[in-house]
Design an enzyme around this catalytic site. Sequence first.
Site, PDB file in Angstrom:
ATOM      1  N   CYS A   1     -47.164  58.657  79.271  1.00 44.73           N
ATOM      2  CA  CYS A   1     -48.485  58.138  79.625  1.00 44.73           C
ATOM      3  C   CYS A   1     -49.159  57.748  78.311  1.00 44.73           C
ATOM      4  O   CYS A   1     -48.473  57.445  77.340  1.00 44.73           O
ATOM      5  CB  CYS A   1     -49.293  59.190  80.401  1.00 44.73           C
ATOM      6  SG  CYS A   1     -49.670  60.673  79.448  1.00 44.73           S
ATOM      7  N   ALA A   2     -50.476  57.752  78.256  1.00 37.29           N
ATOM      8  CA  ALA A   2     -51.161  57.356  77.034  1.00 37.29           C
ATOM      9  C   ALA A   2     -51.085  58.433  75.954  1.00 37.29           C
ATOM     10  O   ALA A   2     -50.822  58.141  74.796  1.00 37.29           O
ATOM     11  CB  ALA A   2     -52.620  57.010  77.335  1.00 37.29           C
TER      12      ALA A   2
END
Length: 101
Positions: free
Chosen positions: A65-66
Amino acid sequence: MNLEQKEWWSQFLNDEHGIIIDVRTEDEFESGKIPGSLNIDIYKGQGFIYRVEELDKSKNFYVYCAAGVRSANACGVMQQLGFENVFNLVGGFSNWDGPTD
C-alpha cells in the site's frame, strides 16, 4: 510476513508463483504502481474480500500500500481466508525505489 523492500522484491522476482497486489485506492494506483500489480482496494471492505477469495490460494502474494499499514491489514485478512504465503512490503510504495509504472 513483513519483508523489507530488497528482500520483498528479490523474492518476488525469483518466485514463479508470485502475484503482486496493491491494496491502495484506484486513484493512488493510477498515480503510480509497481509493474504487474493487481489493484484490490482494501477500503472496499466486503468487496475486497470477494475479490481476494477469487484468487488462487496456492500462489504467493506480495502485498503493498502507501506506507505498509493497509497492506499489513490486508495480509492479516488474507491469512484468515486461508492464504498461506502473503508478504507485506514494509514502508510501502512511498518508500519504494524499484521500478514503477
